[in-house]
Scaffold this motif. Structure first.
Motif, PDB file in Angstrom:
ATOM      1  N   ASP A   1       0.739  -1.110  -0.057  1.00 47.16           N
ATOM      2  CA  ASP A   1       0.053  -0.083  -0.093  1.00 47.16           C
ATOM      3  C   ASP A   1       0.856   1.100   0.074  1.00 47.16           C
ATOM      4  OD1 ASP A   1      -1.947   1.753   0.286  1.00 47.16           O
ATOM      5  OD2 ASP A   1      -2.095   1.713   2.440  1.00 47.16           O
ATOM      6  N   VAL A   2       1.239   1.679  -1.166  1.00 48.45           N
ATOM      7  CA  VAL A   2       2.272   2.971  -1.195  1.00 48.45           C
ATOM      8  C   VAL A   2       1.448   4.181  -1.234  1.00 48.45           C
ATOM      9  CG1 VAL A   2       3.609   1.409  -2.745  1.00 48.45           C
ATOM     10  CG2 VAL A   2       2.053   3.086  -3.793  1.00 48.45           C
ATOM     11  N   ASP A   3       0.360   4.247  -1.415  1.00 52.19           N
ATOM     12  CA  ASP A   3      -0.391   5.493  -1.417  1.00 52.19           C
ATOM     13  C   ASP A   3      -1.334   5.905  -0.076  1.00 52.19           C
ATOM     14  OD1 ASP A   3      -2.449   3.831  -2.107  1.00 52.19           O
ATOM     15  OD2 ASP A   3      -2.900   4.835  -4.230  1.00 52.19           O
ATOM     16  N   GLY A   4      -1.251   4.803   0.780  1.00 49.29           N
ATOM     17  CA  GLY A   4      -2.084   5.049   1.951  1.00 49.29           C
ATOM     18  C   GLY A   4      -3.602   4.880   1.747  1.00 49.29           C
ATOM     19  N   ASP A   5      -4.258   4.279   0.873  1.00 54.06           N
ATOM     20  CA  ASP A   5      -5.510   4.179   0.955  1.00 54.06           C
ATOM     21  C   ASP A   5      -5.943   2.837   1.341  1.00 54.06           C
ATOM     22  OD1 ASP A   5      -4.727   2.333  -1.157  1.00 54.06           O
ATOM     23  OD2 ASP A   5      -5.627   3.375  -2.706  1.00 54.06           O
ATOM     24  N   GLY A   6      -5.112   2.099   1.992  1.00 52.16           N
ATOM     25  CA  GLY A   6      -5.546   0.890   2.540  1.00 52.16           C
ATOM     26  C   GLY A   6      -5.569  -0.413   1.584  1.00 52.16           C
ATOM     27  N   CYS A   7      -5.249  -0.163   0.707  1.00 53.74           N
ATOM     28  CA  CYS A   7      -5.292  -1.270  -0.675  1.00 53.74           C
ATOM     29  C   CYS A   7      -3.915  -1.397  -1.309  1.00 53.74           C
ATOM     30  CB  CYS A   7      -6.403  -0.964  -1.626  1.00 53.74           C
ATOM     31  SG  CYS A   7      -7.916  -0.842  -0.995  1.00 53.74           S
ATOM     32  N   ASP A   8      -3.555  -2.322  -1.506  1.00 52.23           N
ATOM     33  CA  ASP A   8      -2.190  -2.446  -2.251  1.00 52.23           C
ATOM     34  C   ASP A   8      -2.172  -2.074  -3.828  1.00 52.23           C
ATOM     35  OD1 ASP A   8      -0.947  -3.840  -0.301  1.00 52.23           O
ATOM     36  OD2 ASP A   8      -1.262  -5.845  -0.736  1.00 52.23           O
ATOM     37  N   GLU A   9      -0.805  -1.563  -4.137  1.00 53.45           N
ATOM     38  CA  GLU A   9      -0.380  -1.220  -5.475  1.00 53.45           C
ATOM     39  C   GLU A   9       0.440  -2.206  -5.714  1.00 53.45           C
ATOM     40  OE1 GLU A   9      -2.966   1.443  -3.929  1.00 53.45           O
ATOM     41  OE2 GLU A   9      -0.976   1.400  -2.968  1.00 53.45           O
ATOM     42  N   ILE A  10       0.859  -2.251  -7.285  1.00 55.21           N
ATOM     43  CA  ILE A  10       1.945  -3.007  -7.596  1.00 55.21           C
ATOM     44  C   ILE A  10       2.915  -2.195  -8.553  1.00 55.21           C
ATOM     45  CG2 ILE A  10       2.453  -5.131  -9.492  1.00 55.21           C
ATOM     46  CD1 ILE A  10      -0.725  -5.675  -9.086  1.00 55.21           C
ATOM     47  N   ILE A  11       4.161  -2.228  -7.718  1.00 53.50           N
ATOM     48  CA  ILE A  11       5.296  -1.478  -8.283  1.00 53.50           C
ATOM     49  C   ILE A  11       6.119  -2.478  -9.315  1.00 53.50           C
ATOM     50  CG2 ILE A  11       7.577  -0.665  -7.731  1.00 53.50           C
ATOM     51  CD1 ILE A  11       5.290   0.884  -6.561  1.00 53.50           C
ATOM     52  N   TYR A  12       5.562  -2.101 -10.646  1.00 50.80           N
ATOM     53  CA  TYR A  12       5.835  -2.943 -11.824  1.00 50.80           C
ATOM     54  C   TYR A  12       7.152  -2.348 -12.297  1.00 50.80           C
ATOM     55  CZ  TYR A  12       4.579  -6.092 -15.544  1.00 50.80           C
ATOM     56  OH  TYR A  12       4.679  -7.476 -16.414  1.00 50.80           O
ATOM     57  N   GLY A  13       8.230  -2.370 -11.797  1.00 47.50           N
ATOM     58  CA  GLY A  13       9.478  -1.632 -12.272  1.00 47.50           C
ATOM     59  C   GLY A  13       9.457  -0.334 -12.476  1.00 47.50           C
ATOM     60  N   SER A  14       9.495   0.356 -13.523  1.00 50.72           N
ATOM     61  CA  SER A  14       9.521   1.815 -13.457  1.00 50.72           C
ATOM     62  C   SER A  14       8.165   2.579 -13.443  1.00 50.72           C
ATOM     63  CB  SER A  14      10.349   2.297 -14.685  1.00 50.72           C
ATOM     64  OG  SER A  14      11.684   2.051 -14.501  1.00 50.72           O
ATOM     65  N   CYS A  15       7.172   1.822 -13.261  1.00 53.03           N
ATOM     66  CA  CYS A  15       5.950   2.208 -13.345  1.00 53.03           C
ATOM     67  C   CYS A  15       5.355   1.706 -11.848  1.00 53.03           C
ATOM     68  CB  CYS A  15       5.086   2.068 -14.459  1.00 53.03           C
ATOM     69  SG  CYS A  15       4.744   0.319 -14.822  1.00 53.03           S
ATOM     70  N   ALA A  16       3.964   2.191 -11.545  1.00 55.65           N
ATOM     71  CA  ALA A  16       3.081   1.494 -10.587  1.00 55.65           C
ATOM     72  C   ALA A  16       1.541   1.617 -10.972  1.00 55.65           C
ATOM     73  CB  ALA A  16       3.140   2.305  -9.279  1.00 55.65           C
ATOM     74  N   ILE A  17       0.977   0.530 -10.866  1.00 52.62           N
ATOM     75  CA  ILE A  17      -0.220   0.064 -11.061  1.00 52.62           C
ATOM     76  C   ILE A  17      -1.185   0.198  -9.603  1.00 52.62           C
ATOM     77  CG2 ILE A  17      -2.012  -1.553 -12.096  1.00 52.62           C
ATOM     78  CD1 ILE A  17       0.368  -0.501 -14.041  1.00 52.62           C
ATOM     79  N   ASP A  18      -2.357   1.311  -9.848  1.00 55.85           N
ATOM     80  CA  ASP A  18      -3.053   1.282  -8.697  1.00 55.85           C
ATOM     81  C   ASP A  18      -3.947  -0.042  -8.281  1.00 55.85           C
ATOM     82  OD1 ASP A  18      -3.994   2.566  -6.398  1.00 55.85           O
ATOM     83  OD2 ASP A  18      -4.593   4.416  -7.537  1.00 55.85           O
ATOM     84  N   HIS A  19      -4.532  -0.093  -6.968  1.00 53.85           N
ATOM     85  CA  HIS A  19      -5.238  -1.087  -6.640  1.00 53.85           C
ATOM     86  C   HIS A  19      -6.584  -1.502  -7.439  1.00 53.85           C
ATOM     87  CE1 HIS A  19      -7.621   2.177  -4.946  1.00 53.85           C
ATOM     88  NE2 HIS A  19      -8.685   1.290  -4.598  1.00 53.85           N
ATOM     89  N   ASP A  20      -6.938  -0.544  -8.319  1.00 55.88           N
ATOM     90  CA  ASP A  20      -8.010  -0.612  -9.101  1.00 55.88           C
ATOM     91  C   ASP A  20      -7.904  -0.733 -10.602  1.00 55.88           C
ATOM     92  OD1 ASP A  20      -7.083   1.875  -9.750  1.00 55.88           O
ATOM     93  OD2 ASP A  20      -8.773   3.060  -9.327  1.00 55.88           O
ATOM     94  N   GLY A  21      -6.485  -1.188 -10.777  1.00 55.94           N
ATOM     95  CA  GLY A  21      -6.322  -1.551 -12.011  1.00 55.94           C
ATOM     96  C   GLY A  21      -5.907  -0.484 -13.130  1.00 55.94           C
ATOM     97  N   LYS A  22      -5.777   0.799 -12.532  1.00 51.02           N
ATOM     98  CA  LYS A  22      -5.625   2.061 -13.349  1.00 51.02           C
ATOM     99  C   LYS A  22      -4.034   2.350 -13.002  1.00 51.02           C
ATOM    100  CE  LYS A  22     -10.351   3.750 -13.008  1.00 51.02           C
ATOM    101  NZ  LYS A  22     -11.079   4.872 -12.681  1.00 51.02           N
ATOM    102  N   GLY A  23      -3.338   2.950 -14.092  1.00 49.85           N
ATOM    103  CA  GLY A  23      -1.931   3.543 -14.080  1.00 49.85           C
ATOM    104  C   GLY A  23      -1.917   4.540 -12.694  1.00 49.85           C
ATOM    105  N   LEU A  24      -1.103   4.434 -11.979  1.00 44.91           N
ATOM    106  CA  LEU A  24      -0.755   5.185 -10.661  1.00 44.91           C
ATOM    107  C   LEU A  24       0.446   6.347 -11.184  1.00 44.91           C
ATOM    108  CD1 LEU A  24      -1.473   6.000  -7.912  1.00 44.91           C
ATOM    109  CD2 LEU A  24       0.451   4.740  -7.086  1.00 44.91           C
ATOM    110  N   TYR A  25       1.585   5.760 -11.671  1.00 46.04           N
ATOM    111  CA  TYR A  25       2.537   6.745 -12.191  1.00 46.04           C
ATOM    112  C   TYR A  25       3.479   5.825 -13.329  1.00 46.04           C
ATOM    113  CZ  TYR A  25       5.646   5.266  -8.782  1.00 46.04           C
ATOM    114  OH  TYR A  25       6.446   4.307  -7.780  1.00 46.04           O
TER     115      TYR A  25
END
Length: 614
Positions: free
Chosen positions: A359-383
């Protein structure tokens, strides 16, 4: 000593909440962990016994230790979950650990003539074979994972057998079939899955996720399958006669499946089509499958409560992640992220040979650090940092003075070198640019004179602290970029390379060997990784699982060095537990928790208790 125990126990839970501010640990569906008692012969006259300290234990819990029903400790063990028993016998002995306040007890049977320093786990080695091209091959134990498949609160070993002719798709040639086995720690073989001729062997094809996904206290195994896969009960998935291998050994056509296996029996419980399908191979960037046949996987608490499994394809070009929920009966698709979709173009080509979850953004749900990008818990791009592919990545709370998690990454593009970034936003905190392919990077708290976790890479210009300052410029003899392990019982981390544990001497600027596991070997070539590394049994420290030189057994090495500290087991932290589950993914990375752990926990006043600076 009582102050040390109380403070560090409370501090561990406190840093959980600092790094993961919105995880609701009362709702999080986690494993039901047992005591994890283990007894290891330290020398001919001493047995080391260690066990887990759980968050469900009273804060002032203490323990008694019994050998064949006779108590062997004079006073209750209060300040550690480790005890040394003077015992010169060689016959089998039953050790029992009793929690005095909680009233629970757990036991471990020390085998007769037990070896020194490790638990021996005999294996059922598969017979070798011959490819259609006439090449003979044999098998070695490779990556492993852990899961409680029978619900008794203790882990079993799930092991991948690798044929000697394993290849990724950058190399042509047939490979032998891949087997997945399950073993009890006493060596009892529960089942074997044969993935069949239509699954190629190599680091990038079979990412097997072992986790209790449906909350029944028994782990499942999820992995990619194909026509001809044989489950642990002998049942064939799909067409048993299909053979999709071409004359170069590539598998570029045919059905691809995703299967959930019962952890206790190895039975296939459900099978669906793999998402995404390979489609036209050339659409991924080449015609021989080197880009379409790159797979990753992970477990993530995408809703903040239940674990989901995420299966991934591609990272050099197109990138696709598909998240699923397993309720014990059905595998339901939660979402699919595809860099081919409009607005997702910046996420193409950003994946590593590994990934991280938290949980990198503090919303209580996990994100996936996919190398040089991150995918939010809802399946959308985080950055996306747009810094591209890399071979290694580390995520934890590097800096105890900084809120949240950070990422240390290295890059292949002969431009971006090594980068330290904020895991939530992608903000680059510092960067060491380099015109070479930086193939390895490492992170571990090895120097108590510096704040937080130290970092280095093959092109970082030395060891750096969390501010990016070089604290050791010259080349450090023995400083590896492969793995790490908490081994010797202090708050620093040790380095694991091949079958050697080393400790950085910050005063001399060298690494000194503190353990050599004779007769055991590492895996995966120059990456020199164990079958598994992590907190598997015993106290808060980590174990090292290696294969024997003759490939007939595994050895679980357990530290017998006394420690004055006790902590709630790292296994109760979701970031750490998932880092064990994903360790077998492609290029193995060491475990890391979702909070800072290291010498900064010393010399602190906490709830009126001054912690010595020892």
């Amino acid at each position: 000593m009582k102050c040390i125990t109380v403070f560090l126990s409370l501090c561990l839970m406190a840093v959980f909440m600092i790094a993961q501010p919105n995880y609701d640990f009362s709702k999080l569906k986690r494993e039901h962990l047992g005591r994890g008692v283990i007894a290891i012969r330290e020398n001919p006259s001493t047995i080391a016994i260690s066990w887990r300290y759980l968050s469900s234990d009273p804060m002032d819990e203490s323990f008694d230790i019994y050998r064949n029903g006779e108590k062997v400790n004079r006073h209750p063990v209060k300040h550690a979950t480790f005890f040394q028993d003077i015992y010169k016998g060689t016959e089998s002995v039953l050790y029992t650990v009793k929690a005095i306040k909680g009233g629970t007890e757990s036991s471990y049977q020390l085998p007769a003539d037990a070896p020194t320093g490790y638990l021996n786990i005999p294996l059922n080695r598969p017979e070798g074979g011959t490819t259609p091209a006439g090449q003979s091959y044999s098998y070695t134990p490779n990556d492993a994972s852990i899961g409680d498949v029978d619900g008794d609160g203790e882990y079993e070993i799930i092991l991948k057998w690798e044929p000697s002719n394993a290849h990724d798709n950058s190399h042509f040639g047939y490979t032998g079939e891949v087997y997945i086995d399950c073993y009890k720690l006493n060596g009892k073989h529960l089942w074997r899955i044969n993935l069949g001729k239509n699954i190629r062997a190599g680091a990038h094809y079979t990412q097997f996720m072992v986790y209790d996904l449906d909350g029944d206290d028994k782990a499942e195994i999820v992995m990619k399958t194909a026509d001809g896969t044989v489950d642990g009960t002998g049942k064939v998935i799909g067409d048993a006669n299909a053979d999709y291998r071409n004359k170069d050994g590539y598998i570029l056509k045919g059905s691809e499946f995703l299967t959930v296996f019962n952890g206790l029996t190895g039975a296939a419980m459900t099978t669906v089509d793999y998402t995404p399908a390979r489609g036209n191979v050339a659409d991924w960037g080449d015609i021989y499958g080197n880009r379409c046949d790159r797979f990753l996987a992970c477990v993530a608490y995408l809703d903040g409560v239940h674990p989901s499994v995420v299966m991934c394809r591609g990272y050099y070009t197109r990138t696709v992640l598909a998240a699923y929920d397993w309720n014990g009966k059905e595998l339901k698709e939660r979402w699919v992220f595809d860099s081919n979709n409009p607005g997702c173009e910046d996420y193409a080509g950003q994946g590593n040979h590994n990934l991280r979850v938290g949980d990198v953004d503090g919303d209580g749900c996990d994100e996936i650090i996919y190398g040089s990008c991150a995918i939010d818990h809802d399946g959308k791009g985080l950055y996306s940092t747009k810094m591209g592919h890399g071979d290694a990545i580390h995520m934890t709370q590097f800096d105890p003075s900084r809120k949240g998690l950070q990422v240390w990454d290295c890059h292949e593009n002969k431009r971006d070198g090594s980068t330290f970034r904020d895991a939530a936003t992608g903000e680059i905190l510092f960067q060491i640019k380099d015109k070479t392919d930086v193939g390895r990077c490492m992170a571990a708290d090895i120097d108590p004179t510096q704040p937080g976790v130290e970092m280095w890479s093959l092109a970082s210009g030395g060891i750096r602290n969390v501010k990016g300052e070089v604290i050791k410029k010259d080349r450090v003899r023995g400083l590896s970029c492969n793995m790490a392990v908490w081994w010797d019982g202090d708050l620093l981390r040790e380095l694991l390379d091949k079958n050697i544990v080393s400790k950085y001497n910050w005063e001399k600027g060298i690494c000194e060997r503190i353990a050599i596991f004779e007769g055991a070997l590492s895996n995966n070539g120059t990456k020199a990784t164990p079958c598994l590394q992590g907190d598997i049994v015993g106290d808060w420290r980590e174990e090292v699982l290696l294969r024997t030189a003759d490939n007939t057994a595994l050895r679980l090495y357990v530290s017998t060095i006394p420690t004055d500290y006790r902590f709630h087991t790292f296994l109760e932290d979701p970031v750490y537990r998932i880092s064990i589950a994903t360790q077998n993914v492609a290029y193995n990375q060491p475990t890391q928790p979702g909070f800072y752990f290291g010498p900064e926990l010393r010399g602190t006043v906490f709830r009126g208790c001054k912690i010595p600076k020892k």
